[in-house]
Design a protein around this motif. Structure first.
Motif, mmCIF file in Angstrom:
data_model
loop_
_atom_site.group_PDB
_atom_site.id
_atom_site.type_symbol
_atom_site.label_atom_id
_atom_site.label_comp_id
_atom_site.label_asym_id
_atom_site.label_seq_id
_atom_site.Cartn_x
_atom_site.Cartn_y
_atom_site.Cartn_z
ATOM 1 N N GLY A 29 -12.559 3.483 3.918
ATOM 2 C CA GLY A 29 -11.504 4.401 3.507
ATOM 3 C C GLY A 29 -12.033 5.500 2.612
ATOM 4 O O GLY A 29 -13.192 5.494 2.197
ATOM 5 N N GLU A 30 -11.164 6.455 2.309
ATOM 6 C CA GLU A 30 -11.560 7.585 1.480
ATOM 7 C C GLU A 30 -11.577 7.211 0.001
ATOM 8 O O GLU A 30 -10.848 6.318 -0.450
ATOM 9 C CB GLU A 30 -10.599 8.753 1.685
ATOM 10 N N GLY A 31 -12.405 7.946 -0.744
ATOM 11 C CA GLY A 31 -12.453 7.761 -2.185
ATOM 12 C C GLY A 31 -13.375 8.778 -2.819
ATOM 13 O O GLY A 31 -14.019 9.572 -2.120
ATOM 14 N N THR A 60 -4.807 7.323 7.477
ATOM 15 C CA THR A 60 -6.260 7.135 7.449
ATOM 16 C C THR A 60 -6.900 7.997 6.363
ATOM 17 O O THR A 60 -7.640 7.500 5.524
ATOM 18 C CB THR A 60 -6.873 7.468 8.818
ATOM 19 N N HIS A 61 -6.600 9.278 6.392
ATOM 20 C CA HIS A 61 -7.159 10.214 5.414
ATOM 21 C C HIS A 61 -6.117 10.442 4.318
ATOM 22 O O HIS A 61 -5.456 11.468 4.257
ATOM 23 C CB HIS A 61 -7.570 11.516 6.101
ATOM 24 N N LEU A 62 -6.023 9.460 3.438
ATOM 25 C CA LEU A 62 -4.957 9.464 2.432
ATOM 26 C C LEU A 62 -5.122 10.586 1.413
ATOM 27 O O LEU A 62 -4.126 11.132 0.923
ATOM 28 C CB LEU A 62 -4.923 8.114 1.720
ATOM 29 N N LEU A 63 -6.360 10.941 1.077
ATOM 30 C CA LEU A 63 -6.599 11.945 0.051
ATOM 31 C C LEU A 63 -6.795 13.342 0.608
ATOM 32 O O LEU A 63 -6.366 14.328 -0.007
ATOM 33 C CB LEU A 63 -7.827 11.561 -0.786
ATOM 34 N N SER A 64 -7.437 13.454 1.751
ATOM 35 C CA SER A 64 -7.887 14.774 2.219
ATOM 36 C C SER A 64 -6.998 15.406 3.274
ATOM 37 O O SER A 64 -7.190 16.580 3.600
ATOM 38 C CB SER A 64 -9.316 14.659 2.770
ATOM 39 N N HIS A 65 -6.043 14.680 3.822
ATOM 40 C CA HIS A 65 -5.272 15.245 4.923
ATOM 41 C C HIS A 65 -4.481 16.463 4.460
ATOM 42 O O HIS A 65 -3.870 16.464 3.386
ATOM 43 C CB HIS A 65 -4.328 14.194 5.512
ATOM 44 N N GLU A 66 -4.482 17.491 5.312
ATOM 45 C CA GLU A 66 -3.868 18.764 4.936
ATOM 46 C C GLU A 66 -2.352 18.677 4.757
ATOM 47 O O GLU A 66 -1.753 19.520 4.077
ATOM 48 C CB GLU A 66 -4.183 19.824 6.003
ATOM 49 N N GLY A 67 -1.725 17.668 5.326
ATOM 50 C CA GLY A 67 -0.280 17.532 5.191
ATOM 51 C C GLY A 67 0.167 16.870 3.897
ATOM 52 O O GLY A 67 1.357 16.875 3.570
ATOM 53 N N HIS A 68 -0.781 16.301 3.153
ATOM 54 C CA HIS A 68 -0.454 15.609 1.905
ATOM 55 C C HIS A 68 -0.557 16.583 0.730
ATOM 56 O O HIS A 68 -1.501 17.363 0.643
ATOM 57 C CB HIS A 68 -1.402 14.429 1.684
ATOM 58 N N ASP A 69 0.389 16.497 -0.185
ATOM 59 C CA ASP A 69 0.440 17.411 -1.322
ATOM 60 C C ASP A 69 0.154 16.660 -2.623
ATOM 61 O O ASP A 69 1.064 16.205 -3.313
ATOM 62 C CB ASP A 69 1.819 18.083 -1.403
ATOM 63 N N TYR A 80 0.827 -1.202 0.000
ATOM 64 C CA TYR A 80 0.000 0.000 0.000
ATOM 65 C C TYR A 80 0.865 1.258 0.000
ATOM 66 O O TYR A 80 2.078 1.196 0.187
ATOM 67 C CB TYR A 80 -0.931 -0.013 1.221
ATOM 68 N N ILE A 81 0.242 2.396 -0.223
ATOM 69 C CA ILE A 81 0.971 3.664 -0.196
ATOM 70 C C ILE A 81 0.968 4.209 1.230
ATOM 71 O O ILE A 81 -0.056 4.294 1.882
ATOM 72 C CB ILE A 81 0.376 4.687 -1.182
ATOM 73 N N LYS A 82 2.171 4.549 1.676
ATOM 74 C CA LYS A 82 2.327 5.094 3.022
ATOM 75 C C LYS A 82 3.477 6.094 2.999
ATOM 76 O O LYS A 82 3.541 6.946 2.131
ATOM 77 C CB LYS A 82 2.590 3.963 4.030
ATOM 78 N N GLY A 83 4.396 5.914 3.951
ATOM 79 C CA GLY A 83 5.504 6.850 4.071
ATOM 80 C C GLY A 83 6.803 6.328 3.526
ATOM 81 O O GLY A 83 7.856 6.959 3.716
ATOM 82 N N GLU A 84 6.780 5.177 2.864
ATOM 83 C CA GLU A 84 7.985 4.629 2.257
ATOM 84 C C GLU A 84 7.753 4.417 0.774
ATOM 85 O O GLU A 84 6.634 4.527 0.280
ATOM 86 C CB GLU A 84 8.361 3.302 2.918
ATOM 87 N N GLY A 85 8.824 4.147 0.042
ATOM 88 C CA GLY A 85 8.716 3.946 -1.387
ATOM 89 C C GLY A 85 8.076 2.626 -1.735
ATOM 90 O O GLY A 85 7.587 1.888 -0.875
ATOM 91 N N ASN A 86 8.093 2.293 -3.024
ATOM 92 C CA ASN A 86 7.495 1.035 -3.440
ATOM 93 C C ASN A 86 8.468 -0.126 -3.213
ATOM 94 O O ASN A 86 9.496 0.020 -2.546
ATOM 95 C CB ASN A 86 7.007 1.112 -4.892
ATOM 96 N N GLN A 87 8.158 -1.281 -3.758
ATOM 97 C CA GLN A 87 8.923 -2.494 -3.463
ATOM 98 C C GLN A 87 10.314 -2.494 -4.100
ATOM 99 O O GLN A 87 11.208 -3.210 -3.640
ATOM 100 C CB GLN A 87 8.121 -3.721 -3.922
ATOM 101 N N PHE A 88 10.527 -1.691 -5.127
ATOM 102 C CA PHE A 88 11.836 -1.646 -5.770
ATOM 103 C C PHE A 88 12.878 -1.021 -4.858
ATOM 104 O O PHE A 88 12.615 -0.028 -4.183
ATOM 105 C CB PHE A 88 11.771 -0.839 -7.064
ATOM 106 N N LYS A 89 14.068 -1.608 -4.864
ATOM 107 C CA LYS A 89 15.205 -1.008 -4.179
ATOM 108 C C LYS A 89 15.962 -0.094 -5.136
ATOM 109 O O LYS A 89 15.820 -0.202 -6.357
ATOM 110 C CB LYS A 89 16.154 -2.110 -3.671
#
Length: 543
Positions: free
Chosen positions: A224-226, A150-159, A100-109
């Motif tokens: 979840g959000e959508g 939790t609020h992946l789309l609407s959180h004010e800290g996300h750009d 899933y999308i979080k605070g780290e990159g994807n599975q590729f190193k």
């Protein structure tokens, strides 16, 4: 006058020969269609046990090459990394996969390149990806912003004026329309070239349940959000339309270049929510006893649409079409409350299903077609893995596999066409089955033998050994028989070397990854122990 005339005809013939040669050597288009949770028992051309009529997939098999011993991992996300990277799953960021999308990159190193990057950068391919991404990514943050899972789309800290970090656009895809986790989990929106397609006023907090939409009943399994108009039954048709737009644009704007398309469907992963009707107006929902079987019907219609997109352009001979799945089939279980499985076995007669170390968990359909170039209606019995597609496509495109990438990929390009060159094919293949972050079991195929090592306390035995030539359904465990003890030990040694926790290599060895940063001299494992964080990150031999 004879000499100039002769020279003129020679020049014309040379130009003609060069033109013919360039056409002959023109790189083919490539279309990979990845189904979700589709086992060999779901496809009529395997066991002849599917209870769903699938004329388009049957035609693909009749016109192409069907591989009867192809393997993924037992689960979704690790298989997608395996396909795109050419690596076993544990060579990525997380041995059990990045989902899933979080605070780290994807599975590729770092330093690992996707097959899309290689084909685009080395061979000039125009690349596109449409559908289920599911190998993770990092949410872009505003200056001083904090991550909110939790609020992946609407959180004010996300750009979200910025694209998803480590999305398809960062791994070789010129164009993409994806959902980050298919239809089973939020955020329930599409991302175009990494940027979510939504209006802040359009965000809905979806709760678990069923919802009526113009396309049929949409189901939310995980809150979840959508976006407010999210519709799971429309998912695969949206992918078809996006793929069609890419192909039209390609021949309008990039006609001289080959294309590489990766189309990752939602069918037939839960929630099984078949659309009421398909794009052509034909009915889907309610045509079979279960929603799962209806989704297989839609899958076949999607295959027909995607193949037709190529054929209507007159590009059948120029296009390699690859159909496969991310893991074995699902249980013969209820598709929704009150339903029965109706006797449809997604993995056919094989033991196990999605999530299992047995053959039913990771033996997947693989059909490859190229009209007039590859033989039709033939079967290839030799073992191949999804990771092998990477080197195979590099071979076909005439490009090199980059150092540090596709470490577990063995080309079977010539085997597709000719059915020979067996010595160049892989002789072994390892598989790992994780339950969450924990390794539950692992296996090694070595020719016709398959060794399983179980770590679960409820496993039938710590070691299982099967001769798949005589016992494909894995019913007779021969691990304790005296004549197999030395072979079993040797297989275990090999499995340990391939696995996520290999024993340290003794002595000196050279480093091939890391480019100009790689030390010129040979090193030992102790070299990695010093400055391990940096060195293990930048030099893949430290895995």
């Amino acid at each position: 006058m004879l000499r100039p005339l002769f020279s003129l005809w020679t020049s014309i013939l040379c130009v003609f020969c060069r033109t013919a040669e360039s056409k002959e050597k023109k790189r083919p288009n490539i279309l990979i269609i990845l189904a979700d949770d589709v086992g060999t028992g779901d496809i009529p051309s395997y066991w002849n046990s599917s209870l769903v009529e699938m004329p388009n997939l049957s035609r693909l098999s009749q016109r192409g090459v069907t591989f009867t011993d192809a393997h993924s991992t037992p689960l979704c996300s690790p298989s997608r990394y395996m396909l795109l990277s050419g690596n076993y799953q544990h060579r990525g960021r997380n041995p059990s996969g990045t989902w899933y999308i979080k605070g780290e990159g994807n599975q590729f190193k770092p330093n690992q390149k996707s097959i899309a990057e290689v084909l685009r950068d080395q061979a000039g391919y125009h690349t596109g990806m449409f559908g289920k991404w599911h190998i993770g990514g990092k949410i872009p943050l505003k200056n001083g912003g904090k991550l909110n899972t939790t609020h992946l789309l609407s959180h004010e800290g996300h750009d979200w004026t910025q694209p998803l970090i480590d999305g398809p656009q960062d791994f070789g895809f010129d164009s993409s329309l994806i959902s980050v986790a298919g239809i089973q989990r939020g955020p329930y929106t599409w991302f175009r070239d990494g940027i979510p397609v939504f209006n802040p006023s359009n965000i809905t907090w979806w709760r678990r349940g069923d919802y009526s939409t113009p396309f049929g009943t949409s189901t939310i399994l995980q809150w979840g959000e959508g976006v407010h108009d999210w519709s799971s039954p429309a998912y695969n048709q949206i992918i078809v339309n996006a793929t069609a737009r890419f192909i039209d644009n390609h021949f309008d704007s990039h006609a001289d270049d080959p294309f590489f398309l990766y189309t990752a469907l939602g069918a037939v992963h839960a929630p099984q929510t078949p659309p009421t009707i398909y794009l052509d107006g034909t009915p889907v929902a309610g045509e079979y006893p279960t929603a799962h079987m209806d989704m297989l019907l839609e899958l076949d219609k999607v295959i027909g649409s995607l193949v037709s997109l190529v054929e209507k352009k007159g590009r059948g001979e120029d296009t390699i079409i690859i159909f496969t799945s991310d893991n074995g089939g699902i249980r013969e279980a209820k598709s929704s409350p009150g339903e029965r499985g109706a006797g449809h076995l997604s993995s056919g007669p094989l033991r196990g299903h999605k999530g299992d170390i047995y053959e039913g968990g990771h033996r997947v359909p693989l059909i490859i077609q190229r009209s007039q170039k590859y033989p039709g209606n033939v079967r290839r019995p030799h073992m191949v893995g999804l990771s092998d597609i990477y080197s195979t496509l590099c071979d076909i495109a005439g490009v090199s596999v980059p150092d540090g990438s596709a470490q577990d990929s063995v080309s079977f390009a010539k085997y597709i066409k000719f059915g020979r060159n067996m010595k160049s094919l892989r002789s072994s293949l390892a598989t790992w089955d994780y339950k969450g972050p924990y390794l539950a079991s692992e296996s090694l195929r070595w020719g016709n033998l398959k060794l399983i090592r179980n770590f679960r306390s409820d496993a039938p035995a710590k070691f299982e050994l099967y001769n798949l030539d005589k016992d494909l359904y894995e019913t007779n465990n021969i691990a304790k028989r005296a004549e197999y003890q030395i072979l079993r030990r040797n297989m275990l040694i090999k499995l340990k070397k391939l696995g996520p926790c290999p024993d340290d290599v003794k002595g000196m060895f050279s480093i091939k990854s890391g480019g100009d940063k790689a030390p010129k001299q040979k090193v030992t494992c102790k070299w990695f122990e010093r400055k391990s964080a940096y060195r293990c990150k930048n030099f893949l031999e430290g895995d």
